[in-house]
Design a protein around this motif. Structure first.
Motif, PDB file in Angstrom:
ATOM      1  N   THR A   1       0.987  -1.073   0.181  1.00 33.83           N
ATOM      2  CA  THR A   1      -0.169  -0.344   0.074  1.00 33.83           C
ATOM      3  C   THR A   1       1.156   0.941   0.054  1.00 33.83           C
ATOM      4  O   THR A   1       0.751   2.014  -0.515  1.00 33.83           O
ATOM      5  N   TYR A   2       2.116   1.201   0.476  1.00 34.50           N
ATOM      6  CA  TYR A   2       2.847   2.210   0.859  1.00 34.50           C
ATOM      7  C   TYR A   2       4.177   2.319   0.368  1.00 34.50           C
ATOM      8  O   TYR A   2       4.974   3.489   0.468  1.00 34.50           O
TER       9      TYR A   2
ATOM     10  N   ALA B   1      -0.668   9.996   5.822  1.00 37.99           N
ATOM     11  CA  ALA B   1      -0.651   8.682   4.853  1.00 37.99           C
ATOM     12  C   ALA B   1      -1.837   8.286   4.244  1.00 37.99           C
ATOM     13  O   ALA B   1      -1.512   7.757   2.954  1.00 37.99           O
ATOM     14  N   GLN B   2      -2.879   8.716   4.429  1.00 33.50           N
ATOM     15  CA  GLN B   2      -3.938   8.470   2.678  1.00 33.50           C
ATOM     16  C   GLN B   2      -3.383   9.214   1.797  1.00 33.50           C
ATOM     17  O   GLN B   2      -3.390   9.215   0.816  1.00 33.50           O
ATOM     18  N   ALA B   3      -2.777  11.016   1.829  1.00 36.49           N
ATOM     19  CA  ALA B   3      -2.148  11.470   0.768  1.00 36.49           C
ATOM     20  C   ALA B   3      -1.325  10.802   0.089  1.00 36.49           C
ATOM     21  O   ALA B   3      -1.088  10.691  -1.182  1.00 36.49           O
ATOM     22  N   TYR B   4      -0.641  10.409   0.940  1.00 35.60           N
ATOM     23  CA  TYR B   4       0.955   9.511   0.113  1.00 35.60           C
ATOM     24  C   TYR B   4       0.793   7.996  -0.379  1.00 35.60           C
ATOM     25  O   TYR B   4       0.933   7.583  -1.454  1.00 35.60           O
ATOM     26  N   LYS B   5      -0.993   7.170   0.399  1.00 35.15           N
ATOM     27  CA  LYS B   5      -0.711   6.278  -0.419  1.00 35.15           C
ATOM     28  C   LYS B   5      -1.474   6.782  -2.044  1.00 35.15           C
ATOM     29  O   LYS B   5      -1.978   6.029  -2.909  1.00 35.15           O
ATOM     30  N   ALA B   6      -2.836   7.688  -1.660  1.00 43.06           N
ATOM     31  CA  ALA B   6      -3.377   7.567  -2.877  1.00 43.06           C
ATOM     32  C   ALA B   6      -3.149   8.400  -4.249  1.00 43.06           C
ATOM     33  O   ALA B   6      -3.006   7.540  -5.118  1.00 43.06           O
ATOM     34  N   GLU B   7      -1.429   9.037  -3.490  1.00 47.93           N
ATOM     35  CA  GLU B   7      -0.419   9.576  -4.907  1.00 47.93           C
ATOM     36  C   GLU B   7      -0.117   8.041  -5.216  1.00 47.93           C
ATOM     37  O   GLU B   7       0.053   8.326  -6.730  1.00 47.93           O
TER      38      GLU B   7
ATOM     39  N   GLU C   1      -0.781   2.747  14.187  1.00 47.44           N
ATOM     40  CA  GLU C   1      -1.711   2.931  13.790  1.00 47.44           C
ATOM     41  C   GLU C   1      -2.413   3.984  13.717  1.00 47.44           C
ATOM     42  O   GLU C   1      -2.830   4.062  12.746  1.00 47.44           O
ATOM     43  N   LYS C   2      -2.062   5.015  14.596  1.00 50.34           N
ATOM     44  CA  LYS C   2      -2.342   6.408  14.406  1.00 50.34           C
ATOM     45  C   LYS C   2      -1.538   6.988  13.234  1.00 50.34           C
ATOM     46  O   LYS C   2      -2.146   8.230  12.261  1.00 50.34           O
ATOM     47  N   LYS C   3      -0.056   6.944  12.570  1.00 51.85           N
ATOM     48  CA  LYS C   3      -0.097   7.199  12.087  1.00 51.85           C
ATOM     49  C   LYS C   3      -0.158   6.949  10.461  1.00 51.85           C
ATOM     50  O   LYS C   3      -0.049   7.187  10.113  1.00 51.85           O
ATOM     51  N   TYR C   4      -0.578   5.898  10.322  1.00 53.73           N
ATOM     52  CA  TYR C   4      -0.948   5.339   9.346  1.00 53.73           C
ATOM     53  C   TYR C   4      -3.120   5.813   9.094  1.00 53.73           C
ATOM     54  O   TYR C   4      -3.026   5.334   7.941  1.00 53.73           O
TER      55      TYR C   4
ATOM     56  N   ARG D   1      -0.371  -6.408   9.847  1.00 55.15           N
ATOM     57  CA  ARG D   1      -1.415  -7.165   9.554  1.00 55.15           C
ATOM     58  C   ARG D   1      -2.414  -6.843  10.577  1.00 55.15           C
ATOM     59  O   ARG D   1      -3.959  -7.359   9.592  1.00 55.15           O
ATOM     60  N   SER D   2      -2.204  -6.280  11.817  1.00 53.54           N
ATOM     61  CA  SER D   2      -3.389  -6.402  12.717  1.00 53.54           C
ATOM     62  C   SER D   2      -4.106  -4.928  12.997  1.00 53.54           C
ATOM     63  O   SER D   2      -5.196  -5.196  13.089  1.00 53.54           O
ATOM     64  N   MET D   3      -3.438  -4.760  11.863  1.00 51.87           N
ATOM     65  CA  MET D   3      -4.158  -2.967  11.079  1.00 51.87           C
ATOM     66  C   MET D   3      -5.422  -3.729  10.418  1.00 51.87           C
ATOM     67  O   MET D   3      -6.071  -2.398  10.324  1.00 51.87           O
ATOM     68  N   GLY D   4      -4.857  -4.594   9.313  1.00 46.79           N
ATOM     69  CA  GLY D   4      -6.225  -4.767   8.143  1.00 46.79           C
ATOM     70  C   GLY D   4      -6.142  -4.235   6.753  1.00 46.79           C
ATOM     71  O   GLY D   4      -5.030  -3.112   6.958  1.00 46.79           O
ATOM     72  N   VAL D   5      -6.101  -5.266   5.734  1.00 43.67           N
ATOM     73  CA  VAL D   5      -5.591  -4.733   4.546  1.00 43.67           C
ATOM     74  C   VAL D   5      -6.211  -3.035   4.067  1.00 43.67           C
ATOM     75  O   VAL D   5      -6.596  -2.466   3.281  1.00 43.67           O
ATOM     76  N   HIS D   6      -7.396  -2.900   4.475  1.00 47.81           N
ATOM     77  CA  HIS D   6      -8.235  -1.561   4.290  1.00 47.81           C
ATOM     78  C   HIS D   6      -7.297  -0.895   4.289  1.00 47.81           C
ATOM     79  O   HIS D   6      -7.240   0.489   4.050  1.00 47.81           O
ATOM     80  N   LEU D   7      -5.930  -0.652   5.713  1.00 46.03           N
ATOM     81  CA  LEU D   7      -5.389  -0.029   5.699  1.00 46.03           C
ATOM     82  C   LEU D   7      -3.971  -0.098   5.161  1.00 46.03           C
ATOM     83  O   LEU D   7      -2.933   0.975   4.097  1.00 46.03           O
ATOM     84  N   THR D   8      -3.130  -1.289   5.429  1.00 45.06           N
ATOM     85  CA  THR D   8      -2.217  -1.338   4.061  1.00 45.06           C
ATOM     86  C   THR D   8      -2.250  -2.816   4.450  1.00 45.06           C
ATOM     87  O   THR D   8      -2.344  -3.606   4.874  1.00 45.06           O
ATOM     88  N   PHE D   9      -1.301  -3.346   2.899  1.00 44.08           N
ATOM     89  CA  PHE D   9      -1.284  -5.463   2.362  1.00 44.08           C
ATOM     90  C   PHE D   9      -0.443  -5.066   2.573  1.00 44.08           C
ATOM     91  O   PHE D   9       0.565  -4.977   2.126  1.00 44.08           O
TER      92      PHE D   9
END
Length: 369
Positions: A73-74, A146-152, A138-141, A87-95
């Motif tokens: 994701t990142y 983090a959302q802007a970096y992932k989208a770009e 988790e707060k960092k991602y 992995r504990s944060m979920g695939v919707h945040l990081t794969f």
């Protein structure tokens, strides 16, 4: 019971086949629907180059070296412990994928090429994340950064897929994008700031001067708007005059000119009374010429007194000679005694005085023998 188990197994196979993870020859892949995993040799050669970069030789979330896991994701490399946290944060945040064990598609490898730990560190630190190893992961991602970096990063991956001729579902003006991730992120940040500023300005205009959230409102008031304030009236001649009547704020709003008595030293003149015996000239100090003249006069007076004493002594001597002549004593016999010169005694040293004492004691001792 056996029939229900067989039905569940068939359902799982059908789901895997529809998702694209089940190939025609019966093997399972992690590519997903419509995607193909790259061969193992190609994957290893590409990751060998990425792991050789110095920025990718340390985990993004901790100081552990030689990371073997990654967040697609990142586009960052992670160690084994941090991969478990992701992995504990979920695939919707990081794969999360394993660099050596899992299969990879070319799009996923492109995300690691375009991203990397170096670009992610620069962007996160620029937006206030100075300590990437501390704090809650988790707060960092979940932050806006983090959302802007992932989208770009996803846009750049779609652009690379478009260059290879792969069909993508949504490509947001990918042809106009640059291949530099940080440059695109900077442009995206500028657009975001401009849109936020326009939204605040529109909200302020819509409020009609009323205070709105996120906008600074002035707290100072004009003097004319204060209760009891009066205005200066300008007549036709153009001269300002004092407003008629007394206002309640006139005395405490006007700034008074500070008096000079506090800043100046007050000097009281002493009254000097001159006595009748002293003249006005004695009140002043003597100058140099007056002092020199007084010294010369005193010196002349001293010389005159010495000459007078010498004449007086000479006359006395003449009178004594006349008396002696009248008594029959010649002048030759009358002679004044010559003054005896007295030599000043030289101070003796302590050693010399001790030697004299020792000699006197020896003389007294031998005289008694």
């Amino acid at each position: 019971h056996a029939f229900s188990a067989f039905a569940e197994h068939c359902r799982r196979i059908t789901t895997m086949a529809s998702s694209g993870n089940f190939k025609d020859d019966g093997t399972i892949t992690a590519a997903g629907k419509g995607a193909v995993c790259v061969p193992t040799a190609s994957r290893n050669s590409q990751f060998r180059k990425l792991k050789a970069l110095r920025e990718n030789q340390t985990c993004f979330d901790c100081p552990n070296t030689r990371p073997t896991w990654a967040s697609v994701t990142y586009g960052i490399f992670l160690c084994l412990d941090c991969s478990a946290t992701h992995r504990s944060m979920g695939v919707h945040l990081t794969f999360v994928r394993s660099v050596d064990l899992d299969e990879w598609t070319q799009r996923q490898i492109d995300a690691m090429k375009l991203g990397g730990n170096g670009n992610a560190r620069s962007y996160f630190r620029k937006h206030g994340f100075s300590d990437l190893y501390g704090g809650k992961t988790e707060k960092k991602y979940k932050s806006k950064t983090a959302q802007a970096y992932k989208a770009e990063l996803a846009k750049l991956v779609d652009a690379e897929a478009l260059k290879r001729g792969e069909a993508t579902e949504t490509v947001d003006d990918a042809a106009d994008k640059s291949s530099n991730l940080l440059a695109n992120l900077e442009l995206a940040d500028q657009k975001t700031q401009e849109s936020e500023a326009k939204a605040k300005l529109a909200a302020a205009r819509a409020a009609g001067g009323k205070p709105t959230a996120g906008l600074l409102t002035p707290k100072a008031k004009l003097a004319a708007s204060m209760p009891g304030a009066s205005k200066l009236s300008v007549p036709a001649g153009g001269m300002l005059r004092k407003p008629a009547g007394r206002s309640s704020v006139g005395s405490h709003l006007l700034k008074k000119k500070p008096s000079n008595t506090a800043s100046k030293l007050r000097i009281n003149k002493l009254a000097v009374t001159n006595s009748s015996n002293n003249s006005a000239a004695n009140d002043d100090f003597e100058d140099i010429e007056t002092t020199q003249k007084a010294a010369e006069e005193a010196e002349k007076k001293a010389k005159e007194e010495e000459l007078a004493k010498a004449k007086e002594a000479e006359e006395k001597a003449k009178e004594a000679a006349k008396e002696a002549a009248s008594n029959g004593i010649s002048e030759s016999t009358v002679t004044e005694p010559a003054p005896v010169e007295q030599k000043p005694e030289t101070p003796k040293s302590s050693m010399a005085s001790n030697m004299e004492k020792l000699k006197a004691m020896n003389g007294d001792f031998f005289s008694q023998l």
